[in-house]
Design a protein around this motif. Structure first.
Motif, PDB file in Angstrom:
ATOM      1  N   TYR A   6      -6.461  -5.144   1.725  1.00 33.16           N
ATOM      2  CA  TYR A   6      -5.216  -5.850   1.998  1.00 33.16           C
ATOM      3  C   TYR A   6      -5.093  -7.144   1.193  1.00 33.16           C
ATOM      4  O   TYR A   6      -4.023  -7.729   1.131  1.00 33.16           O
ATOM      5  CB  TYR A   6      -5.113  -6.200   3.482  1.00 33.16           C
ATOM      6  CG  TYR A   6      -5.121  -5.005   4.408  1.00 33.16           C
ATOM      7  CD1 TYR A   6      -4.058  -4.104   4.430  1.00 33.16           C
ATOM      8  CD2 TYR A   6      -6.201  -4.770   5.259  1.00 33.16           C
ATOM      9  CE1 TYR A   6      -4.075  -3.011   5.284  1.00 33.16           C
ATOM     10  CE2 TYR A   6      -6.210  -3.685   6.122  1.00 33.16           C
ATOM     11  CZ  TYR A   6      -5.153  -2.808   6.120  1.00 33.16           C
ATOM     12  OH  TYR A   6      -5.166  -1.725   6.973  1.00 33.16           O
ATOM     13  N   SER A  33       2.633  -3.026   6.165  1.00 34.46           N
ATOM     14  CA  SER A  33       1.873  -2.200   7.103  1.00 34.46           C
ATOM     15  C   SER A  33       0.841  -3.037   7.843  1.00 34.46           C
ATOM     16  O   SER A  33       0.573  -2.817   9.030  1.00 34.46           O
ATOM     17  CB  SER A  33       1.189  -1.054   6.357  1.00 34.46           C
ATOM     18  OG  SER A  33       0.304  -1.557   5.357  1.00 34.46           O
ATOM     19  N   PHE A  34       0.269  -4.016   7.153  1.00 28.35           N
ATOM     20  CA  PHE A  34      -0.719  -4.901   7.777  1.00 28.35           C
ATOM     21  C   PHE A  34      -0.049  -5.782   8.830  1.00 28.35           C
ATOM     22  O   PHE A  34      -0.558  -5.929   9.952  1.00 28.35           O
ATOM     23  CB  PHE A  34      -1.389  -5.767   6.709  1.00 28.35           C
ATOM     24  CG  PHE A  34      -2.384  -6.749   7.253  1.00 28.35           C
ATOM     25  CD1 PHE A  34      -3.717  -6.394   7.389  1.00 28.35           C
ATOM     26  CD2 PHE A  34      -1.990  -8.027   7.640  1.00 28.35           C
ATOM     27  CE1 PHE A  34      -4.638  -7.295   7.903  1.00 28.35           C
ATOM     28  CE2 PHE A  34      -2.911  -8.929   8.149  1.00 28.35           C
ATOM     29  CZ  PHE A  34      -4.232  -8.558   8.283  1.00 28.35           C
ATOM     30  N   GLU A  35       1.099  -6.373   8.478  1.00 24.78           N
ATOM     31  CA  GLU A  35       1.779  -7.265   9.418  1.00 24.78           C
ATOM     32  C   GLU A  35       2.256  -6.509  10.653  1.00 24.78           C
ATOM     33  O   GLU A  35       2.251  -7.051  11.757  1.00 24.78           O
ATOM     34  CB  GLU A  35       2.949  -7.960   8.722  1.00 24.78           C
ATOM     35  CG  GLU A  35       2.518  -9.002   7.709  1.00 24.78           C
ATOM     36  CD  GLU A  35       3.642  -9.951   7.359  1.00 24.78           C
ATOM     37  OE1 GLU A  35       4.723  -9.866   7.989  1.00 24.78           O
ATOM     38  OE2 GLU A  35       3.459 -10.780   6.450  1.00 24.78           O
ATOM     39  N   ARG A  36       2.687  -5.261  10.457  1.00 26.97           N
ATOM     40  CA  ARG A  36       3.114  -4.481  11.618  1.00 26.97           C
ATOM     41  C   ARG A  36       1.945  -4.223  12.569  1.00 26.97           C
ATOM     42  O   ARG A  36       2.121  -4.200  13.784  1.00 26.97           O
ATOM     43  CB  ARG A  36       3.716  -3.142  11.166  1.00 26.97           C
ATOM     44  CG  ARG A  36       5.118  -3.238  10.588  1.00 26.97           C
ATOM     45  CD  ARG A  36       5.772  -1.876  10.498  1.00 26.97           C
ATOM     46  NE  ARG A  36       5.033  -0.983   9.621  1.00 26.97           N
ATOM     47  CZ  ARG A  36       5.258  -0.846   8.321  1.00 26.97           C
ATOM     48  NH1 ARG A  36       6.211  -1.567   7.746  1.00 26.97           N
ATOM     49  NH2 ARG A  36       4.552   0.000   7.584  1.00 26.97           N
ATOM     50  N   LYS A  37       0.773  -4.059  11.994  1.00 27.98           N
ATOM     51  CA  LYS A  37      -0.400  -3.729  12.807  1.00 27.98           C
ATOM     52  C   LYS A  37      -1.057  -4.960  13.416  1.00 27.98           C
ATOM     53  O   LYS A  37      -1.446  -4.951  14.598  1.00 27.98           O
ATOM     54  CB  LYS A  37      -1.415  -2.972  11.950  1.00 27.98           C
ATOM     55  CG  LYS A  37      -2.625  -2.469  12.723  1.00 27.98           C
ATOM     56  CD  LYS A  37      -3.516  -1.605  11.841  1.00 27.98           C
ATOM     57  CE  LYS A  37      -4.705  -1.046  12.628  1.00 27.98           C
ATOM     58  NZ  LYS A  37      -5.568  -0.194  11.765  1.00 27.98           N
ATOM     59  N   TYR A  38      -1.173  -6.041  12.631  1.00 29.56           N
ATOM     60  CA  TYR A  38      -1.941  -7.203  13.077  1.00 29.56           C
ATOM     61  C   TYR A  38      -1.107  -8.474  13.267  1.00 29.56           C
ATOM     62  O   TYR A  38      -1.535  -9.385  13.974  1.00 29.56           O
ATOM     63  CB  TYR A  38      -3.061  -7.508  12.080  1.00 29.56           C
ATOM     64  CG  TYR A  38      -4.052  -6.400  11.896  1.00 29.56           C
ATOM     65  CD1 TYR A  38      -4.948  -6.067  12.913  1.00 29.56           C
ATOM     66  CD2 TYR A  38      -4.116  -5.666  10.714  1.00 29.56           C
ATOM     67  CE1 TYR A  38      -5.872  -5.039  12.747  1.00 29.56           C
ATOM     68  CE2 TYR A  38      -5.037  -4.641  10.540  1.00 29.56           C
ATOM     69  CZ  TYR A  38      -5.907  -4.340  11.559  1.00 29.56           C
ATOM     70  OH  TYR A  38      -6.829  -3.325  11.396  1.00 29.56           O
ATOM     71  N   TYR A  87     -11.224  -5.253   5.113  1.00 28.36           N
ATOM     72  CA  TYR A  87      -9.974  -5.988   4.906  1.00 28.36           C
ATOM     73  C   TYR A  87      -9.707  -6.291   3.434  1.00 28.36           C
ATOM     74  O   TYR A  87      -8.638  -6.807   3.101  1.00 28.36           O
ATOM     75  CB  TYR A  87      -9.992  -7.294   5.696  1.00 28.36           C
ATOM     76  CG  TYR A  87     -10.061  -7.080   7.192  1.00 28.36           C
ATOM     77  CD1 TYR A  87      -8.990  -6.550   7.893  1.00 28.36           C
ATOM     78  CD2 TYR A  87     -11.217  -7.396   7.905  1.00 28.36           C
ATOM     79  CE1 TYR A  87      -9.059  -6.343   9.269  1.00 28.36           C
ATOM     80  CE2 TYR A  87     -11.296  -7.193   9.279  1.00 28.36           C
ATOM     81  CZ  TYR A  87     -10.214  -6.664   9.949  1.00 28.36           C
ATOM     82  OH  TYR A  87     -10.292  -6.461  11.311  1.00 28.36           O
ATOM     83  N   GLU A 109      -7.180 -11.171  12.005  1.00 29.01           N
ATOM     84  CA  GLU A 109      -7.254 -10.315  10.813  1.00 29.01           C
ATOM     85  C   GLU A 109      -6.532 -10.954   9.631  1.00 29.01           C
ATOM     86  O   GLU A 109      -6.993 -10.891   8.491  1.00 29.01           O
ATOM     87  CB  GLU A 109      -6.659  -8.938  11.123  1.00 29.01           C
ATOM     88  CG  GLU A 109      -7.447  -8.131  12.147  1.00 29.01           C
ATOM     89  CD  GLU A 109      -7.169  -8.549  13.586  1.00 29.01           C
ATOM     90  OE1 GLU A 109      -7.861  -8.048  14.501  1.00 29.01           O
ATOM     91  OE2 GLU A 109      -6.255  -9.380  13.809  1.00 29.01           O
TER      92      GLU A 109
END
Length: 255
Positions: free
Chosen positions: A179, A57-62, A176, A68
């Motif tokens: 994550y 979910s983090f990689e999809r967003k940032y 952060y 980030e």
């Protein structure tokens, strides 16, 4: 290499003076070179192990290479080293440069970019390092990565030295943390003294645990005492009932 050794020594001396510590993570292909440079450092620790993968979910967003992502990697480095500060360098990626509109001028405009971050878990400073080209030349890639590591150490030195230019880069980064490690570990670290906690955080957590322990023990003792008192009261009530009960016919005839 000599410049890197001098920077590591300067950072280590400053960390000793500030009575704090820091961890640094870098690409594994520079492991031997970095280990030699930091051979005499006692407060600046090198992290070479594998860190937790960034959540999908983090990689999809940032993205995996971003400001980030650098912050999260720096936090993971801080946690892994059990230090107050963490610094990390992301891997490079190709990012498109702004186009001028002239096809001949815009040819080969992609830029290899990586990010560095320094954090204490509450705030983080991030810088972007860019180099023209795709870094297909291993020597160029190594040179850029080494430059990024030097810049990361310089950024750490600037923050610890309270240089305005470095301190101005610090922005809130606590959001952060979720994550950087698993939810279970995050929960445990939020209530228990943990590697990398500042003195203030560790004291607050210790005081809280002590207060909760006293409360639980005291509550247990109170319940036990109440149960014992209630039982004593019941025994006394039975004795009083027997003593005050009217005599039976047999008891009256025996009087």
């Amino acid at each position: 290499m000599e410049n890197l050794q001098n920077l590591f020594q300067q950072a280590d001396d400053l960390l000793k003076k500030k009575k704090t510590s820091a961890s640094l993570r870098f690409p594994s292909d520079l492991k031997d070179k970095m280990a030699d440079a930091a051979d005499k450092s006692s407060k600046l620790r090198l992290i070479t192990g594998t860190l937790r993968s960034l959540p999908a979910s983090f990689e999809r967003k940032y993205g995996a290479v971003s400001r980030e992502a650098a912050i999260v990697r720096a936090m993971q480095t801080r946690f892994a080293g059990g230090t107050e500060w963490g610094a990390a360098v992301t891997g490079p990626t190709l990012l498109p440069s702004p186009l001028s509109g002239d096809p001949s001028a815009d040819r080969d405009t992609d830029t290899s970019t990586l990010f560095i971050a320094v954090t204490n878990g509450k705030k983080a400073a991030v810088q972007q390092i860019a180099c023209p080209g795709d870094l297909s030349d291993p020597a160029l890639l190594e040179a850029m990565t080494e430059r990024a590591i030097e810049q990361a150490v310089l950024l750490l030195i600037g923050i610890l030295s309270e240089e305005p230019s470095a301190r101005s880069l610090l922005t809130p980064a606590a959001r952060y943390k979720k994550y950087a490690r698993s939810p279970l570990v995050s929960f445990a670290a939020s209530i228990l003294p943990w590697k990398g906690d500042g003195i203030g955080d560790a004291l607050i957590k210790t005081a809280l645990i002590a207060a909760l322990t006293v409360l639980v023990v005291t509550s247990g003792m109170t319940v036990s005492e109440q149960n014992a008192i209630q039982q004593n009261v019941k025994d006394i009530q039975k004795a009083v009932e027997v003593y005050t009960a009217p005599p039976t016919a047999e008891e009256e005839s025996g009087l």
